[in-house]
Design a protein around this motif. Structure first.
Motif, PDB file in Angstrom:
ATOM      1  N   HIS A 259       0.837  -1.210   0.000  1.00  0.00           N
ATOM      2  CA  HIS A 259       0.000   0.000   0.000  1.00  0.00           C
ATOM      3  C   HIS A 259       0.864   1.249   0.000  1.00  0.00           C
ATOM      4  CE1 HIS A 259       0.662   0.623   4.427  1.00  0.00           C
ATOM      5  NE2 HIS A 259       0.795  -0.689   4.393  1.00  0.00           N
ATOM      6  N   ALA A 260       0.281   2.338  -0.522  1.00  0.00           N
ATOM      7  CA  ALA A 260       0.925   3.648  -0.531  1.00  0.00           C
ATOM      8  C   ALA A 260       0.093   4.607   0.295  1.00  0.00           C
ATOM      9  CB  ALA A 260       1.063   4.171  -1.964  1.00  0.00           C
TER      10      ALA A 260
ATOM     11  N   GLU B 107      12.018 -15.423  -7.998  1.00  0.00           N
ATOM     12  CA  GLU B 107      10.791 -15.525  -8.762  1.00  0.00           C
ATOM     13  C   GLU B 107      10.667 -14.298  -9.663  1.00  0.00           C
ATOM     14  OE1 GLU B 107       7.968 -17.917  -8.580  1.00  0.00           O
ATOM     15  OE2 GLU B 107       9.762 -19.044  -8.019  1.00  0.00           O
ATOM     16  N   PRO B 108       9.954 -14.407 -10.792  1.00  0.00           N
ATOM     17  CA  PRO B 108       9.771 -13.246 -11.658  1.00  0.00           C
ATOM     18  C   PRO B 108       8.895 -12.197 -10.966  1.00  0.00           C
ATOM     19  CG  PRO B 108       8.415 -15.084 -12.399  1.00  0.00           C
ATOM     20  CD  PRO B 108       9.322 -15.614 -11.339  1.00  0.00           C
ATOM     21  N   PRO B 109       9.073 -10.924 -11.301  1.00  0.00           N
ATOM     22  CA  PRO B 109       8.233  -9.875 -10.703  1.00  0.00           C
ATOM     23  C   PRO B 109       6.759 -10.079 -11.025  1.00  0.00           C
ATOM     24  CG  PRO B 109      10.154  -8.928 -11.784  1.00  0.00           C
ATOM     25  CD  PRO B 109      10.109 -10.377 -12.175  1.00  0.00           C
ATOM     26  N   ARG B 110       5.895  -9.675 -10.094  1.00  0.00           N
ATOM     27  CA  ARG B 110       4.446  -9.805 -10.263  1.00  0.00           C
ATOM     28  C   ARG B 110       3.806  -8.420 -10.166  1.00  0.00           C
ATOM     29  NH1 ARG B 110       2.884 -15.407 -11.077  1.00  0.00           N
ATOM     30  NH2 ARG B 110       4.673 -16.623 -10.312  1.00  0.00           N
ATOM     31  N   LEU B 111       3.144  -8.005 -11.239  1.00  0.00           N
ATOM     32  CA  LEU B 111       2.471  -6.709 -11.259  1.00  0.00           C
ATOM     33  C   LEU B 111       1.161  -6.805 -10.488  1.00  0.00           C
ATOM     34  CD1 LEU B 111       2.273  -3.782 -12.336  1.00  0.00           C
ATOM     35  CD2 LEU B 111       1.059  -4.725 -14.326  1.00  0.00           C
ATOM     36  N   LEU B 112       0.943  -5.875  -9.549  1.00  0.00           N
ATOM     37  CA  LEU B 112      -0.275  -5.852  -8.746  1.00  0.00           C
ATOM     38  C   LEU B 112      -1.118  -4.649  -9.162  1.00  0.00           C
ATOM     39  CD1 LEU B 112       1.142  -6.667  -5.194  1.00  0.00           C
ATOM     40  CD2 LEU B 112      -0.132  -8.187  -6.717  1.00  0.00           C
TER      41      LEU B 112
ATOM     42  N   ARG C 158       1.585 -20.928   0.434  1.00  0.00           N
ATOM     43  CA  ARG C 158       0.768 -20.100  -0.452  1.00  0.00           C
ATOM     44  C   ARG C 158       0.938 -18.655  -0.008  1.00  0.00           C
ATOM     45  NH1 ARG C 158      -4.676 -23.763  -1.749  1.00  0.00           N
ATOM     46  NH2 ARG C 158      -3.481 -25.693  -2.084  1.00  0.00           N
ATOM     47  N   LEU C 159       1.624 -17.911  -0.842  1.00  0.00           N
ATOM     48  CA  LEU C 159       1.879 -16.505  -0.574  1.00  0.00           C
ATOM     49  C   LEU C 159       0.788 -15.691  -1.249  1.00  0.00           C
ATOM     50  CD1 LEU C 159       3.696 -14.251   0.552  1.00  0.00           C
ATOM     51  CD2 LEU C 159       5.054 -14.413  -1.543  1.00  0.00           C
ATOM     52  N   ARG C 160      -0.078 -15.085  -0.442  1.00  0.00           N
ATOM     53  CA  ARG C 160      -1.171 -14.255  -0.967  1.00  0.00           C
ATOM     54  C   ARG C 160      -0.690 -12.809  -0.984  1.00  0.00           C
ATOM     55  NH1 ARG C 160      -5.004 -18.571  -1.872  1.00  0.00           N
ATOM     56  NH2 ARG C 160      -5.181 -19.809   0.027  1.00  0.00           N
ATOM     57  N   ILE C 161      -0.644 -12.199  -2.140  1.00  0.00           N
ATOM     58  CA  ILE C 161      -0.216 -10.810  -2.259  1.00  0.00           C
ATOM     59  C   ILE C 161      -1.365 -10.000  -2.854  1.00  0.00           C
ATOM     60  CG2 ILE C 161       2.249 -11.278  -2.434  1.00  0.00           C
ATOM     61  CD1 ILE C 161       2.004 -11.151  -5.459  1.00  0.00           C
ATOM     62  N   ALA C 162      -1.546  -8.786  -2.359  1.00  0.00           N
ATOM     63  CA  ALA C 162      -2.655  -7.958  -2.817  1.00  0.00           C
ATOM     64  C   ALA C 162      -2.248  -6.496  -2.805  1.00  0.00           C
ATOM     65  CB  ALA C 162      -3.892  -8.176  -1.941  1.00  0.00           C
ATOM     66  N   HIS C 163      -2.945  -5.730  -3.611  1.00  0.00           N
ATOM     67  CA  HIS C 163      -2.733  -4.289  -3.723  1.00  0.00           C
ATOM     68  C   HIS C 163      -3.825  -3.595  -2.927  1.00  0.00           C
ATOM     69  CE1 HIS C 163      -2.904  -0.247  -5.357  1.00  0.00           C
ATOM     70  NE2 HIS C 163      -1.861  -0.453  -6.161  1.00  0.00           N
ATOM     71  N   ALA C 164      -3.425  -2.746  -1.989  1.00  0.00           N
ATOM     72  CA  ALA C 164      -4.390  -1.991  -1.182  1.00  0.00           C
ATOM     73  C   ALA C 164      -3.972  -0.528  -1.158  1.00  0.00           C
ATOM     74  CB  ALA C 164      -4.447  -2.531   0.245  1.00  0.00           C
ATOM     75  N   GLY C 165      -4.939   0.351  -0.977  1.00  0.00           N
ATOM     76  CA  GLY C 165      -4.612   1.762  -0.838  1.00  0.00           C
ATOM     77  C   GLY C 165      -4.798   2.542  -2.111  1.00  0.00           C
ATOM     78  N   SER C 166      -3.782   3.300  -2.528  1.00  0.00           N
ATOM     79  CA  SER C 166      -3.922   4.264  -3.615  1.00  0.00           C
ATOM     80  C   SER C 166      -3.955   3.569  -4.967  1.00  0.00           C
ATOM     81  CB  SER C 166      -2.756   5.261  -3.580  1.00  0.00           C
ATOM     82  OG  SER C 166      -1.567   4.610  -3.970  1.00  0.00           O
TER      83      SER C 166
ATOM     84  N   PHE D 143       5.397   4.356   1.695  1.00  0.00           N
ATOM     85  CA  PHE D 143       5.105   3.087   1.046  1.00  0.00           C
ATOM     86  C   PHE D 143       5.342   1.977   2.063  1.00  0.00           C
ATOM     87  CE2 PHE D 143       6.643   6.028  -2.185  1.00  0.00           C
ATOM     88  CZ  PHE D 143       5.580   6.015  -3.082  1.00  0.00           C
ATOM     89  N   GLY D 144       4.392   1.058   2.169  1.00  0.00           N
ATOM     90  CA  GLY D 144       4.505   0.048   3.208  1.00  0.00           C
ATOM     91  C   GLY D 144       3.923  -1.289   2.810  1.00  0.00           C
ATOM     92  N   VAL D 145       4.156  -2.259   3.692  1.00  0.00           N
ATOM     93  CA  VAL D 145       3.592  -3.596   3.572  1.00  0.00           C
ATOM     94  C   VAL D 145       2.984  -3.940   4.928  1.00  0.00           C
ATOM     95  CG1 VAL D 145       4.032  -6.009   3.014  1.00  0.00           C
ATOM     96  CG2 VAL D 145       5.408  -4.216   1.938  1.00  0.00           C
ATOM     97  N   ASN D 146       1.686  -4.221   4.941  1.00  0.00           N
ATOM     98  CA  ASN D 146       0.980  -4.576   6.182  1.00  0.00           C
ATOM     99  C   ASN D 146       1.174  -3.523   7.278  1.00  0.00           C
ATOM    100  OD1 ASN D 146       0.572  -6.865   4.657  1.00  0.00           O
ATOM    101  ND2 ASN D 146       0.942  -8.282   6.339  1.00  0.00           N
ATOM    102  N   TYR D 147       0.984  -2.258   6.940  1.00  0.00           N
ATOM    103  CA  TYR D 147       1.088  -1.125   7.868  1.00  0.00           C
ATOM    104  C   TYR D 147       2.509  -0.842   8.346  1.00  0.00           C
ATOM    105  CZ  TYR D 147      -4.046  -1.102   8.570  1.00  0.00           C
ATOM    106  OH  TYR D 147      -5.405  -1.032   8.419  1.00  0.00           O
ATOM    107  N   ARG D 148       3.515  -1.493   7.825  1.00  0.00           N
ATOM    108  CA  ARG D 148       4.880  -1.245   8.269  1.00  0.00           C
ATOM    109  C   ARG D 148       5.713  -0.762   7.095  1.00  0.00           C
ATOM    110  NH1 ARG D 148       2.146  -1.776  12.055  1.00  0.00           N
ATOM    111  NH2 ARG D 148       2.474  -3.101  13.897  1.00  0.00           N
TER     112      ARG D 148
END
Length: 577
Positions: free
Chosen positions: A410-411, A514-519, A487-495, A443-448
């Motif tokens: 998130h941003a 691993e190859p980059p993953r666009l969110l 199972r790594l769950r990744i998601a886009h949140a915020g802006s 810019f953060g991940v899980n509020y950190r």
């Protein structure tokens, strides 16, 4: 007796006005009313003996005496209810979903004096905490509601008492009215037999869920919170978050800690973290949502899943995404899909246009797990009591166990809008790199967030005050054992900014990582890793970050630790069947 019956009738009127109507069987309502009568009747006896009223002019004294007696009794009853309403751990029958957060009171009893409780979300403003004082005050507040008809009732009965004796028999005849009224209401929706199995409330009985579907319930609130970003003391003072109702006191406790203690390395078990809920495919999910913000509306939108919304509003109901004002709530009812393709991560967020509240932290995730899955704590291996948290062990009855890790990128907004400050209250600096200007810590991940800049040069005092022992990364520390399914769950949140998830694995030219993953905004992905031959192929620590340069420098990076031997505080997956 007439005064007691009059008060019970008033309670039933409150129930109709405040809880959304009846549909309550006598087997559920009558015992509660009987308990109230046992409480009210002796109070009336003491009040009548103390004031000995004879004329209508004595009604005020009788009413005041009854109120003074009722207030401490109601406060004490609230404290007793508080101690009895704590969720208890119980095993569900095989094949049934467990309520993730126990609702302390059924809706039909919520406004009766016998069941007063601090969590009266439909009429209460945001409760600051679950303290004894707040609970006692809730009981006294409900006592004031019960006091409304006391003066009219006493005036009516004393006026009739002052009539000549010849008219007393005729005057007593209307006293049968409350008895008849009470009997009719207690018989509402009752067939004289045992109570039918219930879901949780009339709201749920109206839900469009599949017959026989297991029901899972969460009680969620939107709150204001000072969001800590890292051990340096960087924080977002005007932050927002979704939280389970029963976790709210723990959030406030963490918020009061001194800065060196407000975060711990790895984000394992801390109350202030994004809300990650879990439910299984094919279940009926009930989200009881309450806006506990001091000002401004709030909503709970589930991106990508249809929901039925129940609630009381100016037009008699709500539509999905509708925000509610402070102190009010509604219930989202989701009939979750059964198809295995629906497994994955769904964003929870506010419905505000522009996403300003999401940028301040008002987001979370709902993870749909395989049908029949059971969740365990990733640190202890014990059952996951709340069904929530960014890491868990998932036991699938008809498939393989796996370790689940959830990351929300998130941003916090552009440099002119991101309110990110140091422990002293100064704004974090703005840097200008290849992708343009940005504010560090935005810019953060899980509020950190772990911004990468020269603190010794820009913030020398801040750097000197921070204890060296607290320099572990506050961003989530991914943990797993070599060879176990992840199972790594990744998601886009915020802006609306895009993020690029990237997992480094040492020497990228030789195929590690691993190859980059666009969110995309509001979307999630599931990466299945960890099996023999997949990444990671060897134990060690690996870098996880957002591949956008400014995001990486601004704070979006963390580590994944892979172990080959048993570690304290990290439970292994159960043995394969």
């Amino acid at each position: 007796m007439l005064l007691t019956l009059g008060m019970l009738g008033w309670e039933l009127c409150l129930l109709e006005l405040l809880s959304g109507g009846f549909g309550v069987p006598a087997s559920a309502l009558a015992p509660r009313l009987a308990r109230d009568a046992m409480l009210l009747f002796p109070l009336w006896l003491v009040a009548l003996w103390s004031t000995r009223p004879e004329k209508p002019r004595d009604a005020a004294a009788l009413s005041l005496c009854f109120l003074l007696l009722l207030l401490p009794v109601a406060a004490g009853r609230a404290l007793v209810q508080r101690s009895q309403a704590r969720p208890s751990s119980s095993e569900a029958a095989e094949g049934q979903a467990v309520s993730a957060t126990t609702r302390t009171l059924e809706d039909e009893g919520r406004f009766l004096c016998a069941t007063v409780n601090a969590d009266v979300s439909a009429v209460s403003p945001e409760p600051a905490n679950d303290s004894l004082v707040a609970t006692a005050w809730t009981g006294m507040r409900d006592a004031l509601l019960l006091q409304v008809p006391v003066l009219p009732l006493t005036l009516l009965l004393l006026r009739r008492r002052s009539r000549p004796a010849a008219s007393e028999a005729r005057a007593a005849t209307p006293a049968l009215g409350p008895l008849i009224f009470l009997g009719l209401l207690c018989g509402w929706s009752s067939d004289g037999g045992p109570p039918a199995p219930r879901v949780s409330s009339p709201l749920e009985r109206e839900a469009a869920c599949r017959p026989g579907a297991p029901v899972r319930t969460y009680s969620v609130a939107a709150i204001s919170v000072d969001l800590p970003l890292n051990a340096h003391g960087d924080h977002q003072p005007q932050g927002l978050m979704y939280v389970l109702e029963e976790r709210l006191p723990a959030v406030r406790e963490q918020e009061r800690r001194p800065w060196p203690e407000r975060t711990a390395p790895g984000l394992h078990g801390e109350p202030i973290q994004p809300l990650v809920l879990r439910a299984n495919l094919g279940e009926c999910l009930l989200l009881h949502f309450t806006n506990r913000l001091a000002t401004g509306p709030a909503a709970l939108r589930i991106e990508g899943l249809p929901a039925t919304v129940r609630g009381r509003g100016p037009e008699g109901g709500f539509v999905p995404g509708t925000a509610v004002p402070p102190g009010q709530g509604l219930t989202y009812v989701l009939s979750l899909p059964e198809s295995a393709e629906a497994e994955g991560t769904y964003l929870l967020h506010d419905s505000e246009e522009g996403g300003a509240r999401e940028a301040r932290g008002l987001f979370g995730a709902l993870v749909l797990e395989p049908a029949g899955a059971v969740y365990s704590d990733a640190s202890t291996g014990e059952p996951l009591r709340h069904g929530a948290g960014w890491e868990a062990l998932i036991d699938v009855p008809t498939g393989e166990h796996f370790r689940e890790l959830v990351l929300l990128y998130h941003a916090l907004g552009p440099p002119e809008a991101a309110d990110v400050r140091t422990a002293s209250g100064a704004p974090l600096p703005v840097l200008d790199e290849m992708a343009g200007p940005f504010r560090t810590g935005a810019f953060g991940v899980n509020y950190r967030s772990e911004p990468r800049f020269d603190r010794e040069e820009l913030l020398p005092e801040e750097h000197e005050q921070r204890p060296a022992s607290r320099r572990g990364l506050a961003t989530p520390a991914l943990r797993s054992y070599l060879g176990e399914p992840v199972r790594l769950r990744i998601a886009h949140a915020g802006s609306a900014e895009f993020h690029v998830h990237h997992l480094h694995g040492g020497n990228e030219r030789r195929g590690g990582g691993e190859p980059p993953r666009l969110l995309s905004p509001g979307r999630g992905q599931t990466l299945r890793l960890g099996k023999p031959g997949d990444f990671p192929r060897a134990p060690g620590s690996f870098l996880v970050h957002c591949h956008v340069p400014n995001h990486f420098t601004g704070g979006e990076w963390l580590e994944w630790h892979v172990f080959s031997a048993r570690q304290p505080g990290l439970a292994p997956l159960p043995s394969p069947r």
